[in-house]
Design a protein around this motif. Structure first.
Motif, short mmCIF file in Angstrom:
data_model
loop_
_atom_site.label_atom_id
_atom_site.label_comp_id
_atom_site.label_asym_id
_atom_site.label_seq_id
_atom_site.Cartn_x
_atom_site.Cartn_y
_atom_site.Cartn_z
N SER A 86 -59.20 78.93 56.40
CA SER A 86 -59.13 78.05 57.56
C SER A 86 -58.57 78.79 58.76
CB SER A 86 -58.27 76.82 57.25
OG SER A 86 -58.84 76.06 56.22
N SER B 126 -59.90 69.11 67.24
CA SER B 126 -59.81 68.07 66.22
C SER B 126 -60.97 67.09 66.33
CB SER B 126 -58.47 67.33 66.37
OG SER B 126 -57.39 68.22 66.15
N TYR C 170 -63.97 69.27 64.91
CA TYR C 170 -63.79 69.64 63.50
C TYR C 170 -62.69 68.78 62.88
CZ TYR C 170 -66.14 73.72 65.46
OH TYR C 170 -67.00 74.55 66.13
N PRO C 171 -62.95 67.48 62.66
CA PRO C 171 -61.92 66.58 62.14
C PRO C 171 -61.37 67.00 60.79
CG PRO C 171 -64.10 65.54 62.10
CD PRO C 171 -64.22 66.79 62.91
N GLN C 172 -62.16 67.70 59.99
CA GLN C 172 -61.71 68.14 58.68
C GLN C 172 -60.62 69.20 58.78
OE1 GLN C 172 -64.58 68.74 60.10
NE2 GLN C 172 -65.42 70.76 59.58
N LEU C 173 -60.47 69.81 59.94
CA LEU C 173 -59.45 70.84 60.15
C LEU C 173 -58.34 70.37 61.09
CD1 LEU C 173 -61.79 73.95 60.59
CD2 LEU C 173 -60.54 73.28 58.53
N ALA C 174 -58.26 69.06 61.31
CA ALA C 174 -57.33 68.53 62.31
C ALA C 174 -55.88 68.87 62.02
CB ALA C 174 -57.49 67.01 62.40
N THR C 175 -55.49 68.96 60.76
CA THR C 175 -54.10 69.28 60.44
C THR C 175 -53.80 70.76 60.57
OG1 THR C 175 -54.62 69.46 58.08
CG2 THR C 175 -53.91 67.30 58.89
#
Length: 272
Positions: free
Chosen positions: A16, A181, A184-189
């Motif tokens: 990531s 975010s 790419y919502p899956q990588l928001a954290t």
């Protein structure tokens, strides 16, 4: 089992981090380094100049304003080079406006690697010597396109000597964490932890007091119009206007209605 999980988690984190670092360079600073002379781009009355910062040479395209007309200080978007804005520049010049267009590091023949810090620094140094590139009597209107809107807001927000006659922001955004975010919502954290250049425009927008025009497409899939409206709302400008371009995405906002709003704004606030 725990060791295996930790190994998988570590690999996922590394992947990531590497992915986001790569995306930051590929998408945020996807400049075209190709050096093109203004004349080869169809702009016979534009001059190529070299502008030197502490460590790099930057390309600047300049053209003189006609008497009584403003000069557009143009900070371009995050893709392509100055030559790909030639048609826009031509429209501006046809109206008698002057032009000073800075090519960031890595764009249009400018040296160096782009970053938030050096883009702000080069813009600040250019402004400090702006009389060398334009008629001192010509009012200065700053135009920030996409990532250029962040350069504009940070220039004004960090440099007390930057007092333009007016400011135009095309598709401005809140900050890159929110942009990333959203895309790419899956990588928001993960994004807030690894993104180096955040370009937080929400902090800078309240420092903007010059007359403001925001242009933003209703179908912008890269930077949602809601972000442009938030920046518009945060700006402290007493005189401001938001022009919503119906059906436009991120790169086709210069439609006839937007151009009319643009020329009207410049002619109103770009007077000597």
């Amino acid at each position: 089992m725990m060791l295996r999980f930790a190994l998988v988690a570590g690999l996922a984190w590394f992947s990531s981090t590497w992915l986001l670092s790569t995306l930051e360079r590929w998408t945020l600073y996807a400049f075209d380094p190709t050096s093109v002379a203004p004349q080869d781009a169809g702009l016979s009355n534009v001059t190529w100049k070299e502008f030197y910062t502490a460590d790099n040479m930057h390309v600047v395209w300049t053209a003189s304003a006609q008497p009584g007309k403003p000069t557009i200080i143009y900070f371009h978007g995050n893709a392509g080079n100055l030559a790909q804005r030639a048609q826009r520049f031509g429209y501006m010049l046809d109206r008698g406006y002057g032009l000073v267009a800075l090519a960031y590091s890595g764009s249009s023949g400018s040296q160096g690697t782009p970053s938030q810090d050096n883009m702000i620094a080069s813009a600040a140094q250019l402004w400090a010597s702006i009389d060398s590139y334009s008629d001192p009597a010509s009012p200065k209107v700053i135009y920030g396109e996409s990532i250029g809107s962040a350069v504009t807001l940070h220039l004004i927000g960090t440099q007390s000597n930057v007092t333009p006659a007016a400011v135009i922001l095309e598709a401005p955004f809140t900050n890159l964490i929110e942009v990333g975010s959203t895309l790419y919502p899956q990588l928001a954290t993960v994004i807030p932890q690894v993104l180096k250049d955040t370009w937080d425009n929400t902090v800078m927008a309240p420092k903007l007091t010059a007359p403001l025009l925001v242009i933003h497409g209703t179908k912008d899939a890269l930077i949602p119009q809601s972000m442009g409206r938030k920046i518009y709302g945060l700006a402290a400008s007493a005189e401001k206007n938001f022009h919503s371009v119906q059906g436009a995405g991120h790169i086709n906002t210069w439609q006839p209605t937007a151009q009319r709003a643009l020329w009207r704004f410049i002619d109103t606030y770009g007077r000597p």
